[in-house]
Each structure stands twice: as C-alpha cells, then as structure tokens.
Design a protein around this motif. Sequence first.
Motif, PDB file in Angstrom:
ATOM      1  N   VAL A  35       6.504   8.709 -41.378  1.00 24.49           N
ATOM      2  CA  VAL A  35       7.727   7.931 -41.611  1.00 24.49           C
ATOM      3  C   VAL A  35       8.646   7.963 -40.391  1.00 24.49           C
ATOM      4  O   VAL A  35       8.738   8.962 -39.687  1.00 24.49           O
ATOM      5  CB  VAL A  35       8.479   8.497 -42.841  1.00 24.49           C
ATOM      6  CG1 VAL A  35       9.899   7.972 -42.925  1.00 24.49           C
ATOM      7  CG2 VAL A  35       7.724   8.170 -44.115  1.00 24.49           C
ATOM      8  N   SER A  36       9.319   6.854 -40.143  1.00 23.73           N
ATOM      9  CA  SER A  36      10.493   6.830 -39.276  1.00 23.73           C
ATOM     10  C   SER A  36      11.680   6.447 -40.149  1.00 23.73           C
ATOM     11  O   SER A  36      11.574   5.562 -41.009  1.00 23.73           O
ATOM     12  CB  SER A  36      10.315   5.850 -38.111  1.00 23.73           C
ATOM     13  OG  SER A  36       9.998   4.553 -38.573  1.00 23.73           O
ATOM     14  N   CYS A  37      12.815   7.126 -39.962  1.00 22.50           N
ATOM     15  CA  CYS A  37      13.944   6.941 -40.877  1.00 22.50           C
ATOM     16  C   CYS A  37      15.243   7.306 -40.182  1.00 22.50           C
ATOM     17  O   CYS A  37      15.245   7.835 -39.069  1.00 22.50           O
ATOM     18  CB  CYS A  37      13.759   7.801 -42.129  1.00 22.50           C
ATOM     19  SG  CYS A  37      13.795   9.582 -41.796  1.00 22.50           S
ATOM     20  N   GLN A  38      16.349   7.051 -40.877  1.00 20.58           N
ATOM     21  CA  GLN A  38      17.667   7.406 -40.354  1.00 20.58           C
ATOM     22  C   GLN A  38      18.432   8.380 -41.242  1.00 20.58           C
ATOM     23  O   GLN A  38      19.520   8.825 -40.862  1.00 20.58           O
ATOM     24  CB  GLN A  38      18.517   6.146 -40.137  1.00 20.58           C
ATOM     25  CG  GLN A  38      18.057   5.302 -38.954  1.00 20.58           C
ATOM     26  CD  GLN A  38      18.987   4.128 -38.699  1.00 20.58           C
ATOM     27  OE1 GLN A  38      18.783   3.050 -39.237  1.00 20.58           O
ATOM     28  NE2 GLN A  38      20.006   4.353 -37.870  1.00 20.58           N
ATOM     29  N   VAL A  86      14.500   4.251 -44.579  1.00 24.43           N
ATOM     30  CA  VAL A  86      13.185   4.273 -43.912  1.00 24.43           C
ATOM     31  C   VAL A  86      13.009   3.005 -43.084  1.00 24.43           C
ATOM     32  O   VAL A  86      13.172   1.888 -43.573  1.00 24.43           O
ATOM     33  CB  VAL A  86      12.063   4.413 -44.953  1.00 24.43           C
ATOM     34  CG1 VAL A  86      10.693   4.254 -44.304  1.00 24.43           C
ATOM     35  CG2 VAL A  86      12.168   5.780 -45.643  1.00 24.43           C
ATOM     36  N   ALA A  87      12.662   3.201 -41.806  1.00 31.28           N
ATOM     37  CA  ALA A  87      12.440   2.079 -40.895  1.00 31.28           C
ATOM     38  C   ALA A  87      10.973   1.735 -40.756  1.00 31.28           C
ATOM     39  O   ALA A  87      10.618   0.624 -40.348  1.00 31.28           O
ATOM     40  CB  ALA A  87      13.013   2.403 -39.523  1.00 31.28           C
ATOM     41  N   GLY A  88      10.092   2.675 -41.096  1.00 32.74           N
ATOM     42  CA  GLY A  88       8.665   2.435 -40.999  1.00 32.74           C
ATOM     43  C   GLY A  88       7.893   3.486 -41.756  1.00 32.74           C
ATOM     44  O   GLY A  88       8.307   4.641 -41.856  1.00 32.74           O
ATOM     45  N   GLY A  89       6.742   3.080 -42.335  1.00 31.27           N
ATOM     46  CA  GLY A  89       5.926   3.991 -43.112  1.00 31.27           C
ATOM     47  C   GLY A  89       6.475   4.193 -44.505  1.00 31.27           C
ATOM     48  O   GLY A  89       7.452   3.554 -44.920  1.00 31.27           O
ATOM     49  N   SER A  90       5.844   5.080 -45.253  1.00 30.73           N
ATOM     50  CA  SER A  90       6.306   5.398 -46.599  1.00 30.73           C
ATOM     51  C   SER A  90       5.993   6.857 -46.888  1.00 30.73           C
ATOM     52  O   SER A  90       5.026   7.417 -46.377  1.00 30.73           O
ATOM     53  CB  SER A  90       5.629   4.494 -47.638  1.00 30.73           C
ATOM     54  OG  SER A  90       4.225   4.688 -47.633  1.00 30.73           O
ATOM     55  N   VAL A  92      17.006   6.160 -35.052  1.00 27.92           N
ATOM     56  CA  VAL A  92      15.820   6.321 -35.906  1.00 27.92           C
ATOM     57  C   VAL A  92      15.087   7.599 -35.523  1.00 27.92           C
ATOM     58  O   VAL A  92      14.861   7.873 -34.338  1.00 27.92           O
ATOM     59  CB  VAL A  92      14.887   5.107 -35.772  1.00 27.92           C
ATOM     60  CG1 VAL A  92      13.577   5.338 -36.522  1.00 27.92           C
ATOM     61  CG2 VAL A  92      15.578   3.848 -36.298  1.00 27.92           C
ATOM     62  N   ILE A 131      11.632   9.620 -35.672  1.00 25.40           N
ATOM     63  CA  ILE A 131      10.179   9.492 -35.867  1.00 25.40           C
ATOM     64  C   ILE A 131       9.675  10.868 -36.264  1.00 25.40           C
ATOM     65  O   ILE A 131       9.565  11.779 -35.439  1.00 25.40           O
ATOM     66  CB  ILE A 131       9.499   8.972 -34.591  1.00 25.40           C
ATOM     67  CG1 ILE A 131      10.090   7.614 -34.205  1.00 25.40           C
ATOM     68  CG2 ILE A 131       7.988   8.862 -34.794  1.00 25.40           C
ATOM     69  CD1 ILE A 131       9.637   7.099 -32.849  1.00 25.40           C
TER      70      ILE A 131
END
Length: 211
Positions: free
Chosen positions: A183-186, A151-155, A122, A124
């Motif tokens: 956002v946290s994402c991959q 997306v793992a968190g936020g928008s 992920v 950040i």
Amino acid sequence: TITITGNYLQTVNHVALAGSSDTATILSATATQLILQMPASSVPSAKLTVFNNAGSSTTTFSLINMDQQLKFFTDDYGPGMQDWSWDNSSKSTDYAVSGTVSLKEVFSAGGYQGQSFHNDNVMILSNYQSLSLWIRGGANDNTFKVLPDAVAGGSAGSTNITVPAGKWTHIVIPMSLAGFSGVSCQRFDFQITGPTTDQTLYFDNVILINQ
C-alpha cells in the motif's frame, strides 16, 4: 547516550555498529555497566558489536536510529504530519516515554473513535520494516483496529492490537502484516473498539522504521 548492562564490561575497548564503520564513544565502563555516546549515522537500525582483548560479541537486540525514521510523533509531530483524529486529541506533559510530551487521546464511551495521523506526503509502506509505537493504557484493557487510510495505491486490511490498562506497552506491527507493504497511503488510523466507558490513553514515539 545509551546504557548497556551485563558482565565483564570493564574491559571493553571498542564498540561498533554492526555492519557499518560507525563507532560509539565509550563514556564509562564498569564491570556491569557501559555508557556510550552514539555517533551521528545514516544507518536506520543496527546491533552493537562490543570488543575487548579477548575478542568480540554482538548484541541480540538492535538499536533504532530515530533520526533516520519516518516520525508521526516523537515529542512533537514529525515533518508534514497532522492530527486528523476523530476523538479528543491533544499534546500532553502528563506522561512520556522519552522527552516530555506525548499525545493524550480521550475516547468517549461507545463512540468507536480513532487516533489518526495524516502525512502531507504519500508513504510507500514497502520502504519500511514496521510501525513502532508506545501506548499507555487507560482504565481498562482496550482493543484497537490499526489500518492505512487515504490509500493512494494498493489495498490492505487491518490488524487488531490490545493495549493493557494503566501501563506503557511497546507495539510493533510488521508491514508484511495484513498486506500493508503493498500500500501507499497518507494516513494511519487507530480506532478503538467501544469502549464501554470513557478511556484516556497516551501515544508516544510513533514511527515507521526504515528498511
């Protein structure tokens, strides 16, 4: 090594990374050109402070330490990176910004296809200043929608970039844009608009620049 051009450079006797104790080695110095060997450093980016007997001057530009960035693709995929594109994507030696390899992306007419990088870990995005990449344009100017995915968190929203035809363009997208920093994402996606005809583009030196 890097090369700096300017005036009165033959008198330079010391070059430092501004804000750090790291120094560059002067390989050669002429009136108009300075060739430097950059040090191994933990600094993610820095301006250069150039010294001579008259004093010092700091560059207006910053140099990016590629070893300290999160790499999507720089001559090869970065650690933990995978190609999750939904177009015809492959490594190619046709063109490259640095090194010998870039990513060749073939987008079919009307397919709204995309180039996509997936990280095993992920990301950040608040830890990074910006997304930086080079794209060599296709036969026509093209527009891409750029957005975080998986997306793992936020928008966050998305932002559009325009890639001129037939030449390399350096693109920098601040993480403050479109709420990316929240956002946290991959994944990161680059989705083309259209196109009206098949387009072949090349991606290189795709990185997230550390704070």
